[in-house]
Motif scaffolding. Sequence first.
Motif, PDB file in Angstrom:
ATOM      1  N   ALA A 174     -27.485 -28.773  26.927  1.00 25.29           N
ATOM      2  CA  ALA A 174     -26.031 -28.811  26.737  1.00 25.29           C
ATOM      3  C   ALA A 174     -25.744 -29.437  25.374  1.00 25.29           C
ATOM      4  O   ALA A 174     -26.434 -30.365  24.946  1.00 25.29           O
ATOM      5  N   THR A 175     -24.746 -28.928  24.679  1.00 23.39           N
ATOM      6  CA  THR A 175     -24.398 -29.440  23.358  1.00 23.39           C
ATOM      7  C   THR A 175     -23.042 -30.124  23.396  1.00 23.39           C
ATOM      8  O   THR A 175     -22.204 -29.832  24.247  1.00 23.39           O
ATOM      9  N   CYS A 176     -22.869 -31.037  22.460  1.00 20.40           N
ATOM     10  CA  CYS A 176     -21.584 -31.734  22.361  1.00 20.40           C
ATOM     11  C   CYS A 176     -20.545 -30.839  21.699  1.00 20.40           C
ATOM     12  O   CYS A 176     -20.886 -29.949  20.907  1.00 20.40           O
ATOM     13  N   LYS A 177     -19.297 -31.063  22.023  1.00 18.09           N
ATOM     14  CA  LYS A 177     -18.190 -30.343  21.395  1.00 18.09           C
ATOM     15  C   LYS A 177     -17.239 -31.354  20.768  1.00 18.09           C
ATOM     16  O   LYS A 177     -16.866 -32.338  21.423  1.00 18.09           O
ATOM     17  N   PRO A 178     -16.853 -31.170  19.497  1.00 17.94           N
ATOM     18  CA  PRO A 178     -17.256 -30.062  18.622  1.00 17.94           C
ATOM     19  C   PRO A 178     -18.737 -30.122  18.273  1.00 17.94           C
ATOM     20  O   PRO A 178     -19.366 -31.173  18.358  1.00 17.94           O
ATOM     21  N   SER A 179     -19.270 -28.993  17.894  1.00 22.31           N
ATOM     22  CA  SER A 179     -20.691 -28.866  17.616  1.00 22.31           C
ATOM     23  C   SER A 179     -21.117 -29.771  16.462  1.00 22.31           C
ATOM     24  O   SER A 179     -20.366 -29.980  15.501  1.00 22.31           O
ATOM     25  N   ARG A 180     -22.320 -30.322  16.569  1.00 24.48           N
ATOM     26  CA  ARG A 180     -22.903 -31.119  15.485  1.00 24.48           C
ATOM     27  C   ARG A 180     -23.772 -30.253  14.573  1.00 24.48           C
ATOM     28  O   ARG A 180     -24.510 -30.769  13.746  1.00 24.48           O
ATOM     29  N   ARG A 181     -23.733 -28.962  14.751  1.00 23.60           N
ATOM     30  CA  ARG A 181     -24.598 -28.044  14.004  1.00 23.60           C
ATOM     31  C   ARG A 181     -24.532 -28.306  12.506  1.00 23.60           C
ATOM     32  O   ARG A 181     -23.454 -28.544  11.937  1.00 23.60           O
ATOM     33  N   VAL A 182     -25.685 -28.231  11.847  1.00 25.93           N
ATOM     34  CA  VAL A 182     -25.782 -28.454  10.398  1.00 25.93           C
ATOM     35  C   VAL A 182     -25.871 -27.100   9.697  1.00 25.93           C
ATOM     36  O   VAL A 182     -26.823 -26.334   9.923  1.00 25.93           O
ATOM     37  N   SER A 183     -24.889 -26.772   8.865  1.00 26.05           N
ATOM     38  CA  SER A 183     -24.913 -25.519   8.106  1.00 26.05           C
ATOM     39  C   SER A 183     -25.665 -25.744   6.805  1.00 26.05           C
ATOM     40  O   SER A 183     -25.316 -26.598   6.005  1.00 26.05           O
ATOM     41  N   TRP A 184     -26.703 -24.959   6.606  1.00 25.79           N
ATOM     42  CA  TRP A 184     -27.653 -25.123   5.501  1.00 25.79           C
ATOM     43  C   TRP A 184     -27.498 -23.926   4.564  1.00 25.79           C
ATOM     44  O   TRP A 184     -27.756 -22.794   4.946  1.00 25.79           O
ATOM     45  N   CYS A 185     -27.119 -24.186   3.335  1.00 20.00           N
ATOM     46  CA  CYS A 185     -26.908 -23.090   2.386  1.00 20.00           C
ATOM     47  C   CYS A 185     -28.218 -22.726   1.698  1.00 20.00           C
ATOM     48  O   CYS A 185     -28.947 -23.593   1.199  1.00 20.00           O
ATOM     49  N   ILE A 186     -28.514 -21.436   1.675  1.00 19.64           N
ATOM     50  CA  ILE A 186     -29.690 -20.928   0.964  1.00 19.64           C
ATOM     51  C   ILE A 186     -29.249 -19.751   0.084  1.00 19.64           C
ATOM     52  O   ILE A 186     -28.181 -19.168   0.290  1.00 19.64           O
ATOM     53  N   SER A 187     -30.088 -19.400  -0.916  1.00 10.03           N
ATOM     54  CA  SER A 187     -29.585 -18.516  -1.970  1.00 10.03           C
ATOM     55  C   SER A 187     -30.416 -17.266  -2.211  1.00 10.03           C
ATOM     56  O   SER A 187     -30.253 -16.614  -3.232  1.00 10.03           O
ATOM     57  N   SER A 188     -31.309 -16.906  -1.300  1.00 10.90           N
ATOM     58  CA  SER A 188     -32.087 -15.675  -1.470  1.00 10.90           C
ATOM     59  C   SER A 188     -32.493 -15.150  -0.104  1.00 10.90           C
ATOM     60  O   SER A 188     -32.420 -15.862   0.903  1.00 10.90           O
ATOM     61  N   ASN A 189     -32.961 -13.906  -0.082  1.00 10.84           N
ATOM     62  CA  ASN A 189     -33.344 -13.288   1.184  1.00 10.84           C
ATOM     63  C   ASN A 189     -34.547 -13.989   1.818  1.00 10.84           C
ATOM     64  O   ASN A 189     -34.590 -14.194   3.028  1.00 10.84           O
ATOM     65  N   ILE A 190     -35.528 -14.357   0.988  1.00  8.96           N
ATOM     66  CA  ILE A 190     -36.717 -15.000   1.548  1.00  8.96           C
ATOM     67  C   ILE A 190     -36.393 -16.409   2.037  1.00  8.96           C
ATOM     68  O   ILE A 190     -36.925 -16.880   3.040  1.00  8.96           O
ATOM     69  N   GLU A 191     -35.482 -17.095   1.348  1.00  7.96           N
ATOM     70  CA  GLU A 191     -35.034 -18.406   1.839  1.00  7.96           C
ATOM     71  C   GLU A 191     -34.305 -18.254   3.167  1.00  7.96           C
ATOM     72  O   GLU A 191     -34.452 -19.088   4.065  1.00  7.96           O
ATOM     73  N   ASP A 192     -33.533 -17.197   3.293  1.00 13.49           N
ATOM     74  CA  ASP A 192     -32.808 -16.956   4.535  1.00 13.49           C
ATOM     75  C   ASP A 192     -33.785 -16.725   5.684  1.00 13.49           C
ATOM     76  O   ASP A 192     -33.595 -17.242   6.787  1.00 13.49           O
ATOM     77  N   ARG A 193     -34.839 -15.950   5.423  1.00 12.67           N
ATOM     78  CA  ARG A 193     -35.827 -15.691   6.473  1.00 12.67           C
ATOM     79  C   ARG A 193     -36.527 -16.985   6.886  1.00 12.67           C
ATOM     80  O   ARG A 193     -36.718 -17.249   8.080  1.00 12.67           O
ATOM     81  N   LYS A 194     -36.919 -17.791   5.910  1.00 15.07           N
ATOM     82  CA  LYS A 194     -37.585 -19.049   6.250  1.00 15.07           C
ATOM     83  C   LYS A 194     -36.638 -19.971   7.001  1.00 15.07           C
ATOM     84  O   LYS A 194     -37.036 -20.630   7.977  1.00 15.07           O
TER      85      LYS A 194
END
Length: 700
Positions: free
Chosen positions: A352-372
Amino acid sequence: MNLQLISYQLLLYTLIFLFNEYGVTNAQTLRICVVESTYKKGMINKTCPIMDIPRFECSVARDRFDCLRKLANNEADVASLQAEDLLAVSMNKFDFLTTFELRLFTKEKYEFEMVALVRKNIDSEWDLKGKRFCHPGFEISDTYTKSLSMYFENRIIPKECDPEKTLLENRLTALSNYFEAACIAGPWIDDAALDKKLKKKYKNLCSLCYNPASCSIGDKYHGRDGAILCLTDNVGDIAWVRLDDVVQYFKMTESNKDDYSYLCPDGMTRPAKDDNPCIWLQQPWPVIVSPIKIAETAVDMINLTINRSYLWKNAFYDVLSFHSTFILTETFYSPIDYLERSIGFLSANDRATCKPSRRVSWCISSNIEDRKCRWLRDASFVYGIEPSISCIQESNRMSCLDAVRNQEADIFVSKPEELLQVFKKEMKPILQVTTNPEYDIKIVAIVKRNSLYKSIKDLKGANACFTGYQSIGWNTFVTIMKMISKENGDCSDIKAVGNFFSHSCVPGLSTMKTDIPRNLYSLCRRDVNVENDIDTFSCLTSGRADVVFVNLNNIKKEFNITNLGNEKYKILCKEETTQKETEEACLLTRITSTAIVAHQNITDLRRDEIYSMFLHMNQLFGTTTTRYTRAFSLYGPYDGVENVIFPVSTCLIILCRFFAHTIKWTTQISYLFTKFITFFTSIINITISTTSPWKMYGLK
């Protein structure tokens, strides 16, 4: 002849005989995914070459999730996976089947089972409130994950979601409020200062320990055996423990089973003397998996191997398991069907997760970074790391910096040369990424050995080449130049450099909208790439420039130079000296880390939560893991490509303890950058300021 070579030849002849004998000479090659590790390196080098016959071959992977990708991309046919890895398989909907279990103990159906052992003063779950709790500890491993560690408490204690506390502290609050006292010895978080602070705040969670003041990993009541002792020494009332440890304890001691019961998931108890324990959770064994289309063939070939040849069986075990026995599964299960056979395992990982979500949005800048990033997200989730990750892809690195500044993303891993942009955008570096010193960026000024230049000051009126505008070399020189010259402090860095040198080449100035002095690009034959030290160095070797500002490590590596001082070039020191200076003494800047940055308004709470997330990642997926194989490689090459998100030389990630003021950008930024070197000179022994976030870079 070498005995080892004779053994390998004998093994090879035995294999060829067996394959011919049993009529499988035309069978396809079975590609085995072999995970690299400290323990397997020598074995892989010895075993894989002798498998290079028309039956088996090694497909070497960096980690188990790399094996998942190889199976999905038809680059391997079989792989050994942990139960948690199978969760990732089901999340990605791969068509894999389980074929063999890898059991250390042949007759045991599960790797281990978790029980709640209680004293006779507890008759049901409703008696637990206000009692004393014995817990083995918060440390996590491949099999004892955070999800398993928290399973019992999550079943009996309402979840805390105080927005003013981190997820870890919410867990501690729930435990502290529910139980009168506990012993949860060992580290609660892999940071000594934060660990001490939390244990001081939640003292009752250490009060049952043999040494409550330290509550450390060396405590008598720490770990699997310690939790049982905590209960049987009449210190606690309930213990969350492994069943095999309980059975072994009662065999080895004279403790009276009449004094204890098993608490059941239905809330009732069973006497321990009945030897009919209530199981809360079962950990499945690791398994061999194969894609659906190859599963039957794989089983036939593996069975032939392990049942017919003792020598080959040992070699085969080496590459796929560690002292385990291959037990054919009852049927070819899908990963989710296999896991459903184990009591509590799936529900333990359905958090179960807390609300609002504590999710961490991580910015990446290429397709291979996105896959990793996405694979890291899945690996972190199945191993119980919180908060969870969301990967956000932007078109380029500057767009990621803007996304973080505008709070459209939480974090971004910036490169050393981007730190100036981080400062300009008024962002906060919250974590530092330390690297192997071998990969440090060492900025130097190189001139020809027969030149008359003796210090940076002597370069006035010379010709110079840089790797780029606002590169590390540019910023370093501007800082030094403004300290030694009489230039007006308000003079722009472009104008100051144009006044200092006669002619230059500074790549990147062509994108500037302002008027650029012609002498800053008069030496350029072509617009070379930023960071291209080799192209910049050619300015000096061709005679166009008198001095170049480059990364010494790249130059020495490219030209295979051990000591530049023995060549026809020399490193120029900041100041003239009569003594022979070493390369280290004449470095203008040494940078040993990149930074994980966030927007300027990030709260201390959010920073601590992100920090905790990275600590757990580093513990499970970092370079120092001691596990037989790694689930995921956080820092190493990804799909054969280096420096994806993190520098390949990354050692670990540590917290930058500073948050107070935000510095406003001024025209004196280049001068303020003067002590850029301060933070980077000694990453381990640094004392970090608590007054200004930018003092880490020598900025005031």
